[in-house]
Scaffold this motif. Structure first.
Motif, PDB file in Angstrom:
ATOM      1  N   LEU A  43       0.831  -1.204   0.000  1.00  0.00           N
ATOM      2  CA  LEU A  43       0.000   0.000   0.000  1.00  0.00           C
ATOM      3  C   LEU A  43       0.868   1.257   0.000  1.00  0.00           C
ATOM      4  O   LEU A  43       0.624   2.201  -0.757  1.00  0.00           O
ATOM      5  CB  LEU A  43      -0.919  -0.013   1.221  1.00  0.00           C
ATOM      6  CG  LEU A  43      -1.927   1.114   1.354  1.00  0.00           C
ATOM      7  CD1 LEU A  43      -2.916   1.093   0.198  1.00  0.00           C
ATOM      8  CD2 LEU A  43      -2.680   0.981   2.674  1.00  0.00           C
ATOM      9  N   LEU A  44       1.902   1.261   0.797  1.00  0.00           N
ATOM     10  CA  LEU A  44       2.789   2.421   0.882  1.00  0.00           C
ATOM     11  C   LEU A  44       3.594   2.597  -0.397  1.00  0.00           C
ATOM     12  O   LEU A  44       3.784   3.711  -0.883  1.00  0.00           O
ATOM     13  CB  LEU A  44       3.712   2.289   2.090  1.00  0.00           C
ATOM     14  CG  LEU A  44       3.082   2.594   3.447  1.00  0.00           C
ATOM     15  CD1 LEU A  44       1.980   1.646   3.819  1.00  0.00           C
ATOM     16  CD2 LEU A  44       4.150   2.609   4.505  1.00  0.00           C
ATOM     17  N   LEU A  45       4.047   1.480  -0.963  1.00  0.00           N
ATOM     18  CA  LEU A  45       4.797   1.541  -2.218  1.00  0.00           C
ATOM     19  C   LEU A  45       3.910   2.050  -3.356  1.00  0.00           C
ATOM     20  O   LEU A  45       4.358   2.826  -4.202  1.00  0.00           O
ATOM     21  CB  LEU A  45       5.388   0.170  -2.544  1.00  0.00           C
ATOM     22  CG  LEU A  45       6.457  -0.318  -1.564  1.00  0.00           C
ATOM     23  CD1 LEU A  45       6.816  -1.772  -1.854  1.00  0.00           C
ATOM     24  CD2 LEU A  45       7.687   0.574  -1.612  1.00  0.00           C
ATOM     25  N   TYR A  46       2.663   1.627  -3.371  1.00  0.00           N
ATOM     26  CA  TYR A  46       1.727   2.100  -4.395  1.00  0.00           C
ATOM     27  C   TYR A  46       1.497   3.609  -4.241  1.00  0.00           C
ATOM     28  O   TYR A  46       1.471   4.343  -5.226  1.00  0.00           O
ATOM     29  CB  TYR A  46       0.406   1.330  -4.292  1.00  0.00           C
ATOM     30  CG  TYR A  46      -0.598   1.726  -5.344  1.00  0.00           C
ATOM     31  CD1 TYR A  46      -0.473   1.255  -6.646  1.00  0.00           C
ATOM     32  CD2 TYR A  46      -1.654   2.564  -5.046  1.00  0.00           C
ATOM     33  CE1 TYR A  46      -1.391   1.627  -7.625  1.00  0.00           C
ATOM     34  CE2 TYR A  46      -2.570   2.940  -6.010  1.00  0.00           C
ATOM     35  CZ  TYR A  46      -2.439   2.461  -7.300  1.00  0.00           C
ATOM     36  OH  TYR A  46      -3.349   2.834  -8.258  1.00  0.00           O
ATOM     37  N   ALA A  47       1.351   4.074  -3.017  1.00  0.00           N
ATOM     38  CA  ALA A  47       1.140   5.500  -2.785  1.00  0.00           C
ATOM     39  C   ALA A  47       2.356   6.312  -3.238  1.00  0.00           C
ATOM     40  O   ALA A  47       2.204   7.358  -3.871  1.00  0.00           O
ATOM     41  CB  ALA A  47       0.852   5.758  -1.307  1.00  0.00           C
ATOM     42  N   ALA A  48       3.562   5.828  -2.940  1.00  0.00           N
ATOM     43  CA  ALA A  48       4.766   6.530  -3.392  1.00  0.00           C
ATOM     44  C   ALA A  48       4.806   6.589  -4.912  1.00  0.00           C
ATOM     45  O   ALA A  48       5.163   7.621  -5.499  1.00  0.00           O
ATOM     46  CB  ALA A  48       6.022   5.837  -2.847  1.00  0.00           C
ATOM     47  N   LEU A  51       2.599   9.257  -6.141  1.00  0.00           N
ATOM     48  CA  LEU A  51       3.235  10.562  -5.945  1.00  0.00           C
ATOM     49  C   LEU A  51       4.369  10.796  -6.938  1.00  0.00           C
ATOM     50  O   LEU A  51       4.785  11.922  -7.160  1.00  0.00           O
ATOM     51  CB  LEU A  51       3.815  10.673  -4.529  1.00  0.00           C
ATOM     52  CG  LEU A  51       2.830  10.883  -3.393  1.00  0.00           C
ATOM     53  CD1 LEU A  51       3.527  10.699  -2.056  1.00  0.00           C
ATOM     54  CD2 LEU A  51       2.204  12.260  -3.486  1.00  0.00           C
ATOM     55  N   GLY A  52       4.885   9.710  -7.497  1.00  0.00           N
ATOM     56  CA  GLY A  52       6.014   9.810  -8.412  1.00  0.00           C
ATOM     57  C   GLY A  52       7.328  10.064  -7.697  1.00  0.00           C
ATOM     58  O   GLY A  52       8.221  10.710  -8.237  1.00  0.00           O
ATOM     59  N   VAL A  53       7.426   9.560  -6.461  1.00  0.00           N
ATOM     60  CA  VAL A  53       8.655   9.740  -5.685  1.00  0.00           C
ATOM     61  C   VAL A  53       9.157   8.390  -5.181  1.00  0.00           C
ATOM     62  O   VAL A  53       8.393   7.444  -5.024  1.00  0.00           O
ATOM     63  CB  VAL A  53       8.455  10.695  -4.487  1.00  0.00           C
ATOM     64  CG1 VAL A  53       8.081  12.083  -4.952  1.00  0.00           C
ATOM     65  CG2 VAL A  53       7.418  10.159  -3.526  1.00  0.00           C
ATOM     66  N   ALA A  54      10.443   8.351  -4.912  1.00  0.00           N
ATOM     67  CA  ALA A  54      11.037   7.137  -4.359  1.00  0.00           C
ATOM     68  C   ALA A  54      10.560   6.958  -2.923  1.00  0.00           C
ATOM     69  O   ALA A  54      10.449   7.940  -2.180  1.00  0.00           O
ATOM     70  CB  ALA A  54      12.557   7.242  -4.389  1.00  0.00           C
ATOM     71  N   PRO A  55      10.280   5.730  -2.518  1.00  0.00           N
ATOM     72  CA  PRO A  55       9.862   5.498  -1.131  1.00  0.00           C
ATOM     73  C   PRO A  55      10.837   6.080  -0.109  1.00  0.00           C
ATOM     74  O   PRO A  55      10.412   6.579   0.929  1.00  0.00           O
ATOM     75  CB  PRO A  55       9.797   3.973  -1.038  1.00  0.00           C
ATOM     76  CG  PRO A  55       9.500   3.537  -2.432  1.00  0.00           C
ATOM     77  CD  PRO A  55      10.267   4.508  -3.309  1.00  0.00           C
ATOM     78  N   ALA A  56      12.117   6.061  -0.415  1.00  0.00           N
ATOM     79  CA  ALA A  56      13.114   6.600   0.517  1.00  0.00           C
ATOM     80  C   ALA A  56      12.963   8.104   0.727  1.00  0.00           C
ATOM     81  O   ALA A  56      13.491   8.651   1.696  1.00  0.00           O
ATOM     82  CB  ALA A  56      14.521   6.278   0.020  1.00  0.00           C
ATOM     83  N   SER A  57      12.208   8.768  -0.150  1.00  0.00           N
ATOM     84  CA  SER A  57      11.960  10.208  -0.007  1.00  0.00           C
ATOM     85  C   SER A  57      10.680  10.499   0.768  1.00  0.00           C
ATOM     86  O   SER A  57      10.310  11.658   0.915  1.00  0.00           O
ATOM     87  CB  SER A  57      11.864  10.859  -1.391  1.00  0.00           C
ATOM     88  OG  SER A  57      13.090  10.741  -2.069  1.00  0.00           O
ATOM     89  N   CYS A  58      10.018   9.449   1.241  1.00  0.00           N
ATOM     90  CA  CYS A  58       8.724   9.601   1.924  1.00  0.00           C
ATOM     91  C   CYS A  58       8.867   9.441   3.432  1.00  0.00           C
ATOM     92  O   CYS A  58       9.652   8.634   3.908  1.00  0.00           O
ATOM     93  CB  CYS A  58       7.735   8.537   1.434  1.00  0.00           C
ATOM     94  SG  CYS A  58       7.302   8.656  -0.306  1.00  0.00           S
ATOM     95  N   ALA A  73       9.501  -1.603   5.981  1.00  0.00           N
ATOM     96  CA  ALA A  73       9.579  -2.556   4.867  1.00  0.00           C
ATOM     97  C   ALA A  73       9.550  -1.850   3.512  1.00  0.00           C
ATOM     98  O   ALA A  73      10.147  -2.319   2.546  1.00  0.00           O
ATOM     99  CB  ALA A  73       8.440  -3.574   4.955  1.00  0.00           C
ATOM    100  N   ALA A  74       8.863  -0.703   3.444  1.00  0.00           N
ATOM    101  CA  ALA A  74       8.779   0.061   2.197  1.00  0.00           C
ATOM    102  C   ALA A  74      10.007   0.952   1.997  1.00  0.00           C
ATOM    103  O   ALA A  74      10.157   1.564   0.941  1.00  0.00           O
ATOM    104  CB  ALA A  74       7.516   0.922   2.195  1.00  0.00           C
ATOM    105  N   GLY A  75      10.860   1.049   2.998  1.00  0.00           N
ATOM    106  CA  GLY A  75      12.033   1.902   2.899  1.00  0.00           C
ATOM    107  C   GLY A  75      11.742   3.367   3.178  1.00  0.00           C
ATOM    108  O   GLY A  75      12.488   4.249   2.771  1.00  0.00           O
ATOM    109  N   MET A  76      10.647   3.626   3.894  1.00  0.00           N
ATOM    110  CA  MET A  76      10.250   4.996   4.241  1.00  0.00           C
ATOM    111  C   MET A  76      10.667   5.320   5.674  1.00  0.00           C
ATOM    112  O   MET A  76      10.846   4.420   6.492  1.00  0.00           O
ATOM    113  CB  MET A  76       8.734   5.154   4.124  1.00  0.00           C
ATOM    114  CG  MET A  76       8.208   4.963   2.745  1.00  0.00           C
ATOM    115  SD  MET A  76       6.402   5.125   2.706  1.00  0.00           S
ATOM    116  CE  MET A  76       6.115   4.925   0.955  1.00  0.00           C
ATOM    117  N   LEU A  77      10.787   6.611   5.961  1.00  0.00           N
ATOM    118  CA  LEU A  77      11.050   7.047   7.323  1.00  0.00           C
ATOM    119  C   LEU A  77       9.755   6.906   8.113  1.00  0.00           C
ATOM    120  O   LEU A  77       8.737   7.505   7.754  1.00  0.00           O
ATOM    121  CB  LEU A  77      11.522   8.499   7.345  1.00  0.00           C
ATOM    122  CG  LEU A  77      11.861   9.064   8.711  1.00  0.00           C
ATOM    123  CD1 LEU A  77      13.137   8.412   9.247  1.00  0.00           C
ATOM    124  CD2 LEU A  77      12.024  10.556   8.631  1.00  0.00           C
ATOM    125  N   ALA A  78       9.770   6.103   9.153  1.00  0.00           N
ATOM    126  CA  ALA A  78       8.583   5.836   9.964  1.00  0.00           C
ATOM    127  C   ALA A  78       8.513   6.801  11.142  1.00  0.00           C
ATOM    128  O   ALA A  78       9.459   6.901  11.921  1.00  0.00           O
ATOM    129  CB  ALA A  78       8.611   4.397  10.475  1.00  0.00           C
TER     130      ALA A  78
END
Length: 114
Positions: A43-48, A51-58, A73-78
């Motif tokens: 779900l988080l990867l789909y949202a990124a 947005l057209g952004v890398a998950p690491a930027s979220c 797991a998505a590589g986002m800042l939690a």
């Protein structure tokens, strides 16, 4: 573009989104868009992607251990929020939160100070 995501269906979050008073309707990404919802990162990867952004930027802000596990797991800042949560600071941190705040206002104030 504003993207909101929730494991709930769009109709279930309509009232909450309406209360935000946004100038335009956000794109709602919900569990119906993915095969596996939280704690899987889909779900988080789909949202990124929307947005057209890398998950690491979220940054992912949530109030549950599943939120933190998904974000990591998505590589986002939690970022964990304890208000309204059944989970305390230690639980959110233990699930992977890089930071924990008491309220969204506290998060916003911290961002304003930067």
């Amino acid at each position: 573009m504003t993207v909101s995501w929730a494991s709930s269906r769009a109709a279930q979050v309509a009232t909450s989104v309406g209360a935000l008073g946004l100038p335009s309707e956000p794109v709602i990404v919900d569990a119906s868009h993915v095969k596996h919802a939280k704690p899987e990162p889909d779900l988080l990867l789909y949202a990124a992607d929307q947005l057209g952004v890398a998950p690491a930027s979220c940054w992912y802000v949530g109030d549950s251990t599943w939120d933190m596990v998904s974000a990591v797991a998505a590589g986002m800042l939690a970022i964990g929020v304890t208000v309204g949560s059944a989970v305390d600071r230690a639980g959110l941190t233990g699930a992977g939160a890089a930071a924990v705040v008491g309220t969204l206002d506290e998060l916003a104030a911290g961002l304003e100070r930067r």
